[in-house]
Design a protein around this motif. Structure first.
Motif, PDB file in Angstrom:
ATOM      1  N   SER A  97       0.779  -1.111   0.066  1.00 22.53           N
ATOM      2  CA  SER A  97      -0.047   0.075  -0.007  1.00 22.53           C
ATOM      3  C   SER A  97       0.775   1.067  -0.035  1.00 22.53           C
ATOM      4  N   ARG A  98       0.135   2.436  -0.322  1.00 25.47           N
ATOM      5  CA  ARG A  98       1.010   3.422  -0.498  1.00 25.47           C
ATOM      6  C   ARG A  98       1.475   4.191   0.739  1.00 25.47           C
ATOM      7  N   ASN A  99       0.673   4.002   1.871  1.00 27.60           N
ATOM      8  CA  ASN A  99       0.777   4.097   3.329  1.00 27.60           C
ATOM      9  C   ASN A  99       2.122   3.311   3.835  1.00 27.60           C
ATOM     10  N   PHE A 100       2.020   2.181   3.401  1.00 26.15           N
ATOM     11  CA  PHE A 100       3.177   1.307   3.997  1.00 26.15           C
ATOM     12  C   PHE A 100       4.302   1.389   3.270  1.00 26.15           C
ATOM     13  N   ASP A 101       4.364   1.885   1.923  1.00 25.28           N
ATOM     14  CA  ASP A 101       5.444   2.242   1.007  1.00 25.28           C
ATOM     15  C   ASP A 101       6.314   3.567   1.986  1.00 25.28           C
ATOM     16  N   LEU A 102       5.426   4.353   2.626  1.00 31.53           N
ATOM     17  CA  LEU A 102       6.205   5.367   3.128  1.00 31.53           C
ATOM     18  C   LEU A 102       6.879   4.899   4.418  1.00 31.53           C
ATOM     19  N   TYR A 103       6.352   3.812   5.055  1.00 32.97           N
ATOM     20  CA  TYR A 103       6.841   3.277   6.494  1.00 32.97           C
ATOM     21  C   TYR A 103       8.392   2.605   5.996  1.00 32.97           C
ATOM     22  N   VAL A 104       8.326   1.819   5.001  1.00 34.17           N
ATOM     23  CA  VAL A 104       9.434   1.189   4.352  1.00 34.17           C
ATOM     24  C   VAL A 104      10.611   2.149   4.211  1.00 34.17           C
ATOM     25  N   GLY A 105      10.208   3.257   3.429  1.00 35.98           N
ATOM     26  CA  GLY A 105      11.069   4.230   3.315  1.00 35.98           C
ATOM     27  C   GLY A 105      11.943   4.827   4.495  1.00 35.98           C
ATOM     28  N   PHE A 106      10.991   5.137   5.474  1.00 34.70           N
ATOM     29  CA  PHE A 106      11.716   5.406   6.757  1.00 34.70           C
ATOM     30  C   PHE A 106      12.603   4.453   7.225  1.00 34.70           C
ATOM     31  N   GLU A 107      11.975   3.094   7.592  1.00 30.93           N
ATOM     32  CA  GLU A 107      12.582   1.969   7.935  1.00 30.93           C
ATOM     33  C   GLU A 107      14.033   1.500   7.589  1.00 30.93           C
ATOM     34  N   SER A 108      13.953   1.633   5.826  1.00 34.25           N
ATOM     35  CA  SER A 108      15.203   1.344   5.454  1.00 34.25           C
ATOM     36  C   SER A 108      16.600   2.721   5.537  1.00 34.25           C
ATOM     37  N   SER A 109      16.082   3.497   6.093  1.00 35.32           N
ATOM     38  CA  SER A 109      17.078   4.762   6.335  1.00 35.32           C
ATOM     39  C   SER A 109      17.203   4.949   7.837  1.00 35.32           C
ATOM     40  N   ALA A 110      16.676   4.006   8.776  1.00 35.22           N
ATOM     41  CA  ALA A 110      16.899   4.212  10.176  1.00 35.22           C
ATOM     42  C   ALA A 110      18.122   3.623  10.606  1.00 35.22           C
ATOM     43  N   LYS A 111      18.837   4.247  11.612  1.00 33.70           N
ATOM     44  CA  LYS A 111      20.122   3.529  12.207  1.00 33.70           C
ATOM     45  C   LYS A 111      19.730   2.980  13.622  1.00 33.70           C
ATOM     46  N   LYS A 112      18.433   3.236  14.293  1.00 38.81           N
ATOM     47  CA  LYS A 112      17.942   2.575  15.321  1.00 38.81           C
ATOM     48  C   LYS A 112      16.479   2.353  15.422  1.00 38.81           C
ATOM     49  N   LEU A 113      15.858   1.381  15.417  1.00 38.04           N
ATOM     50  CA  LEU A 113      14.590   1.045  15.667  1.00 38.04           C
ATOM     51  C   LEU A 113      14.216   0.555  17.010  1.00 38.04           C
ATOM     52  N   THR A 114      13.060   1.352  17.615  1.00 39.27           N
ATOM     53  CA  THR A 114      12.876   0.852  18.948  1.00 39.27           C
ATOM     54  C   THR A 114      11.262   0.216  18.722  1.00 39.27           C
ATOM     55  N   ILE A 115      11.120  -0.953  19.260  1.00 39.13           N
ATOM     56  CA  ILE A 115       9.638  -1.408  18.746  1.00 39.13           C
ATOM     57  C   ILE A 115       9.025  -2.175  19.853  1.00 39.13           C
ATOM     58  N   TYR A 116       7.629  -2.012  20.138  1.00 37.93           N
ATOM     59  CA  TYR A 116       6.862  -2.610  21.110  1.00 37.93           C
ATOM     60  C   TYR A 116       5.723  -3.470  20.325  1.00 37.93           C
ATOM     61  N   ARG A 117       5.697  -4.575  20.380  1.00 41.56           N
ATOM     62  CA  ARG A 117       4.746  -5.541  19.756  1.00 41.56           C
ATOM     63  C   ARG A 117       3.902  -6.350  20.809  1.00 41.56           C
ATOM     64  N   PRO A 118       2.524  -5.850  20.898  1.00 43.08           N
ATOM     65  CA  PRO A 118       1.737  -6.728  21.918  1.00 43.08           C
ATOM     66  C   PRO A 118       0.941  -7.804  21.339  1.00 43.08           C
ATOM     67  N   ASP A 119       1.072  -7.608  19.928  1.00 44.97           N
ATOM     68  CA  ASP A 119       0.047  -8.552  19.170  1.00 44.97           C
ATOM     69  C   ASP A 119       0.631  -9.525  18.365  1.00 44.97           C
ATOM     70  N   MET A 120       1.631  -9.279  17.467  1.00 42.74           N
ATOM     71  CA  MET A 120       2.348 -10.328  16.734  1.00 42.74           C
ATOM     72  C   MET A 120       3.778  -9.974  16.353  1.00 42.74           C
ATOM     73  N   LEU A 121       4.650 -10.604  15.765  1.00 44.51           N
ATOM     74  CA  LEU A 121       5.951 -10.220  15.257  1.00 44.51           C
ATOM     75  C   LEU A 121       5.884  -9.347  14.121  1.00 44.51           C
ATOM     76  N   SER A 122       6.456  -8.344  14.131  1.00 42.38           N
ATOM     77  CA  SER A 122       6.439  -7.400  12.957  1.00 42.38           C
ATOM     78  C   SER A 122       7.282  -8.161  11.896  1.00 42.38           C
ATOM     79  N   GLY A 123       7.114  -7.702  10.703  1.00 42.95           N
ATOM     80  CA  GLY A 123       7.781  -8.235   9.656  1.00 42.95           C
ATOM     81  C   GLY A 123       9.205  -8.364   9.417  1.00 42.95           C
ATOM     82  N   LEU A 124       9.820  -7.551  10.212  1.00 44.83           N
ATOM     83  CA  LEU A 124      11.323  -7.559  10.365  1.00 44.83           C
ATOM     84  C   LEU A 124      11.843  -8.978  11.119  1.00 44.83           C
TER      85      LEU A 124
END
Length: 293
Positions: A97-124
């Motif tokens: 989706s276009r909205n997730f396209d934006l997220y992948v752009g952010f993710e691919s540029s990130a140096k650090k990710l801080t993630i909380y998942r209370p539901d399922m594992l994220s795609g990473l």
């Protein structure tokens, strides 16, 4: 995937500099946009890093804003040219989706990710079989070919944390319920949990146990804080972004007060979680006991 292959970061850097230059001479968007024969909304998107900008427009903006230092102008033109390139994930537009396209752009540029998942594992962190089992339920009408393409996209994204050169740092907290929620059967879960327990050194995994209750006093839902590093002067290369994921739609938050609120929430969650060693033991124990062959 080579490091920094995203066009998102140069767009955001360029947009931030242009916005600060405009504000520095007390001009608003409505003043500037007509001078370039652009709409106000287009200029706003350029400043927010949501779209690229032509080199002639960058040069014109430099003249309007009184930017006459040749090195500065050359640097801004260079950012414009970088942002005009094609990012690797655009090859997956058919399954994203276009909205997730934006997220992948952010993710691919990130140096650090801080993630909380209370539901399922994220795609990473998902194994192909875990991801495929979810997609069969979430997207029952898509073809097997489309599902395979979505798996390929996840694998490309995962290179961010598995590459040998400067992998991103990740601090992940998962709720204990994620470990007990069966996706795809015992074999799939056993493989998935074993992968989670054996993440590379740049990834720390902690488990928020049932006994911790609600450390924030409410349910935050899943979220990711994305940081993009600092320049030689110790200034953020690009503003930190909080990605808040929900079934109805996703949010991208950049205001300092919003970012700080999620940082505080994560700190509370992290402090209530098991330490890394205890978390790994728990993950392995559940994999062995609950998901036997």
């Amino acid at each position: 995937m080579p490091e920094d292959s995203s066009t998102t970061l140069p767009r955001r850097q360029l947009g931030r500099y242009l916005r600060e230059a405009r504000e520095g001479i007390n001009m608003n968007l409505e003043d500037v946009a007509p001078l370039l024969q652009l709409s106000v909304s287009t200029l706003s998107r350029i400043e927010r890093g949501l779209t690229g900008v032509r080199v002639p427009d960058v040069e014109a903006l430099c003249r309007i804003y009184g930017i006459d230092d040749s090195e500065t102008v050359a640097g801004l033109v260079g950012l414009a040219r970088q942002s005009a390139g094609k990012s690797w994930w655009q090859a997956f537009d058919d399954v994203m989706s276009r909205n997730f396209d934006l997220y992948v752009g952010f993710e691919s540029s990130a140096k650090k990710l801080t993630i909380y998942r209370p539901d399922m594992l994220s795609g990473l962190f998902q194994t192909p079989d875990y991801a495929r089992a979810l997609d069969r339920i979430y997207l029952p009408d898509v073809s097997d070919e489309a599902r395979d393409r979505r798996i390929q996209l996840k694998k490309k994204r995962q290179a961010l944390i598995t590459r040998k050169t400067k992998p991103a740092l990740v601090d992940l907290v998962v709720h204990e319920s994620v470990l007990h929620t069966t996706v795809g059967g015992s074999k799939v879960m056993r493989e998935q949990l074993n992968r989670l327990a054996n993440m590379p050194a740049n990834v720390t995994v902690s488990v928020l146990p049932f006994s911790a209750g609600f450390p924030v006093g409410a349910s935050t839902g899943p979220f990711t804080i994305l940081e993009f590093g600092e320049d030689t002067r110790g200034r953020e290369v690009s503003p930190t972004v909080v990605y808040v994921e929900s079934y109805a739609g996703d949010l991208y938050l950049e205001r300092p007060k919003d970012v700080n609120r999620y940082r505080q929430a994560y700190d509370a969650i992290r402090q209530s979680s098991l330490d890394v060693a205890s978390s790994k033991r728990l993950v392995r124990r559940i994999a062995a006991r609950e998901y036997q062959a």
